[in-house]
Every structure is written in C-alpha cells, then in structure tokens.
Write a protein that holds these residues in place. Structure first.
Motif, PDB file in Angstrom:
ATOM      1  N   MET A  25      10.420  23.637  -0.708  1.00  0.00           N
ATOM      2  CA  MET A  25       9.058  23.369  -0.269  1.00  0.00           C
ATOM      3  C   MET A  25       9.037  22.272   0.787  1.00  0.00           C
ATOM      4  O   MET A  25       8.257  22.328   1.748  1.00  0.00           O
ATOM      5  CB  MET A  25       8.194  22.970  -1.463  1.00  0.00           C
ATOM      6  CG  MET A  25       6.712  22.855  -1.136  1.00  0.00           C
ATOM      7  SD  MET A  25       5.966  24.404  -0.556  1.00  0.00           S
ATOM      8  CE  MET A  25       5.911  25.341  -2.095  1.00  0.00           C
ATOM      9  N   THR A  28       9.980  23.727   3.994  1.00  0.00           N
ATOM     10  CA  THR A  28       8.831  24.467   4.539  1.00  0.00           C
ATOM     11  C   THR A  28       7.937  23.549   5.366  1.00  0.00           C
ATOM     12  O   THR A  28       7.498  23.902   6.456  1.00  0.00           O
ATOM     13  CB  THR A  28       8.007  25.090   3.394  1.00  0.00           C
ATOM     14  OG1 THR A  28       8.824  26.008   2.679  1.00  0.00           O
ATOM     15  CG2 THR A  28       6.789  25.814   3.940  1.00  0.00           C
ATOM     16  N   HIS A  32       7.169  23.959   9.164  1.00  0.00           N
ATOM     17  CA  HIS A  32       5.827  24.506   9.321  1.00  0.00           C
ATOM     18  C   HIS A  32       5.195  24.061  10.635  1.00  0.00           C
ATOM     19  O   HIS A  32       4.951  22.876  10.849  1.00  0.00           O
ATOM     20  CB  HIS A  32       4.936  24.058   8.158  1.00  0.00           C
ATOM     21  CG  HIS A  32       3.651  24.818   8.058  1.00  0.00           C
ATOM     22  ND1 HIS A  32       2.651  24.705   9.003  1.00  0.00           N
ATOM     23  CD2 HIS A  32       3.190  25.701   7.132  1.00  0.00           C
ATOM     24  CE1 HIS A  32       1.636  25.478   8.655  1.00  0.00           C
ATOM     25  NE2 HIS A  32       1.940  26.093   7.530  1.00  0.00           N
ATOM     26  N   SER A  51       9.314  29.772   7.661  1.00  0.00           N
ATOM     27  CA  SER A  51       8.831  28.639   6.868  1.00  0.00           C
ATOM     28  C   SER A  51       8.040  29.098   5.653  1.00  0.00           C
ATOM     29  O   SER A  51       8.208  28.572   4.546  1.00  0.00           O
ATOM     30  CB  SER A  51       7.987  27.703   7.733  1.00  0.00           C
ATOM     31  OG  SER A  51       6.832  28.363   8.213  1.00  0.00           O
ATOM     32  N   HIS A  52       7.190  30.111   5.834  1.00  0.00           N
ATOM     33  CA  HIS A  52       6.382  30.580   4.707  1.00  0.00           C
ATOM     34  C   HIS A  52       7.201  31.424   3.730  1.00  0.00           C
ATOM     35  O   HIS A  52       6.871  31.489   2.544  1.00  0.00           O
ATOM     36  CB  HIS A  52       5.176  31.364   5.219  1.00  0.00           C
ATOM     37  CG  HIS A  52       4.115  30.480   5.804  1.00  0.00           C
ATOM     38  ND1 HIS A  52       4.167  30.013   7.080  1.00  0.00           N
ATOM     39  CD2 HIS A  52       2.983  29.947   5.251  1.00  0.00           C
ATOM     40  CE1 HIS A  52       3.112  29.250   7.323  1.00  0.00           C
ATOM     41  NE2 HIS A  52       2.380  29.193   6.233  1.00  0.00           N
ATOM     42  N   ALA A  55       8.634  28.955   1.493  1.00  0.00           N
ATOM     43  CA  ALA A  55       7.612  28.503   0.547  1.00  0.00           C
ATOM     44  C   ALA A  55       7.471  29.481  -0.614  1.00  0.00           C
ATOM     45  O   ALA A  55       7.412  29.073  -1.784  1.00  0.00           O
ATOM     46  CB  ALA A  55       6.276  28.337   1.266  1.00  0.00           C
ATOM     47  N   SER A  58      10.396  29.316  -2.954  1.00  0.00           N
ATOM     48  CA  SER A  58      10.441  28.116  -3.802  1.00  0.00           C
ATOM     49  C   SER A  58       9.613  28.255  -5.078  1.00  0.00           C
ATOM     50  O   SER A  58       9.883  27.577  -6.078  1.00  0.00           O
ATOM     51  CB  SER A  58       9.930  26.905  -3.010  1.00  0.00           C
ATOM     52  OG  SER A  58       8.519  26.962  -2.826  1.00  0.00           O
ATOM     53  N   ALA A  98       0.348  31.503   1.374  1.00  0.00           N
ATOM     54  CA  ALA A  98       1.552  31.591   2.202  1.00  0.00           C
ATOM     55  C   ALA A  98       1.758  33.006   2.739  1.00  0.00           C
ATOM     56  O   ALA A  98       2.183  33.195   3.887  1.00  0.00           O
ATOM     57  CB  ALA A  98       2.780  31.156   1.396  1.00  0.00           C
TER      58      ALA A  98
END
Length: 218
Positions: A25, A28, A32, A51-52, A55, A58, A98
C-alpha cells in the motif's frame, strides 16, 4: 502443545502478511500519480494501472493480517472480531475505489479516445465514477476509523502490546475527525495520502510487534 505451535505459526504468518500488505500500500502511494485531463490520464495510464493493481493486491494480505490481529486481541466478548468484520467493509470499499479509478477509468478513456466518443459523454461518465469514488473513500475511512478505534482501546487495556500503539491509533482517529469537521478535503491527493500513510504506520507497528514477540517466545 500442537495447538500452541499452530497458533504461533498463524500469528507469525498473519503479522508478516500485514507488513507485506502495508508495504504494498505504501508503494501504491509512492507510485500514485495525480489525476487530470483525459490526455494526462492516458499519458500516465501504465503507472495508474500499476499503482492501483498493487493497492488491490495488498488488500487480501491486510485482511489476513487484521484477522491475526483480532485473534491476538481476542477477549471473552470477542469484540475484536467485530472490528475485523468492520475492517473488511473498508477493504471492500478500497477495492471498489481502486478498481474504478485505477483500472476502469484508464481503460475506458483509452477506448473512448480510439472511438472518438463525444467529449461531453466522456465527462459525464467520469463524473459518475467520481461520485462513486467519493462515498467509497469515506466508507473506507469510516470503517478503518471504527475498527482501529476498537483495536486501539483493546491494545491499551491489554498487556500484549505497547500502549503507545493504542494511543497512536486513537490519535489518528481524532486527527481525522478534526480534519473532517474543519472541512478539509480528505479525498484530495494530499489528504488521502496523509490519512493512508497514518494507517500504514499503525498497521506496520502492529505487524512488526506481533512478529518480533513471536520470535522472542519461539
């Protein structure tokens, strides 16, 4: 004896899972990018999706870690399990947000650009996505605030964790409430990062504490 070994192994794995999820996270947040125009989002599409995706990856690690934390703080009332259930609502909301922002939006805009869809239609759909994102973000924050609040009170009352972790969790909640009543934009890029970093710091503190406690008693 066998059950005790199994409990220790579960506690160890769940704490590692919590640290891994929190680290993902944090990665991310580092990757982000900020939002912007359709052209800007298309230019950063790869970073946005990556990046998402981290997320979303995670979330099951964090959920398993929260389960381990709830077991570590289990009392006769089993209220720590209520906290775990509440946190799962927050994790689900995070997954929805996300998915829409990091996966659906860039893919949709890519197809819209190729098909030359009317710009007004694209903006309307983007606005609809934003209106989904806002309540899911606040639902996530509310669920985490309530669950961390319960866990923090249990930590303060328990002898299993340093009390500063519990006070840290309660301080996070108070700061969030203060920001909310002062109409600070909690879902803006800076506000969102600040709150999530605070949560990540708390979860890493909890995860490492459980992990090192298990090593001492191994």
């Amino acid at each position: 004896m066998r059950n005790q070994k199994m409990d220790k192994e579960f506690s160890r794995i769940s704490s590692i899972s919590l640290v891994i999820g929190s680290t993902l996270m944090a990665a991310t947040l580092v990757l982000h990018p900020s939002g912007g125009s359709m052209e800007h989002i298309l230019n950063i599409k790869t970073i946005l999706i990556t990046s998402h995706s981290l997320a979303i990856l995670s979330l099951p690690f964090i959920a398993f870690g929260f389960w381990g934390l709830s077991n570590a703080l289990l009392t006769k009332s089993k209220i720590s399990m209520l906290s775990f259930i509440i946190s799962c609502f927050g994790l689900f909301a995070a997954m929805v947000a996300a998915t829409i922002n990091g996966l659906t939006l860039p893919l949709f805009l890519s197809k819209a650009a190729l098909r030359n869809i009317d710009f007004n239609i694209v903006n309307t759909i983007r606005a609809y996505g934003d209106n989904i994102n806002m309540p899911t973000a606040y639902l996530m924050f509310a669920a985490f605030a309530l669950s961390i609040g319960i866990w923090s009170i249990l930590i303060i009352r328990s002898e299993k964790f340093p009390k500063w972790i519990g006070y840290y969790g309660l301080l996070l909640i108070l700061l969030g409430i203060f920001a909310l009543f002062n109409k600070y934009n909690l879902i803006g890029l800076l506000g969102f990062r600040t709150i999530v970093l605070g949560i990540i710091g708390w979860t890493i503190a909890v995860g490492t504490k459980i992990l090192f406690t298990n090593r001492k008693h191994a």
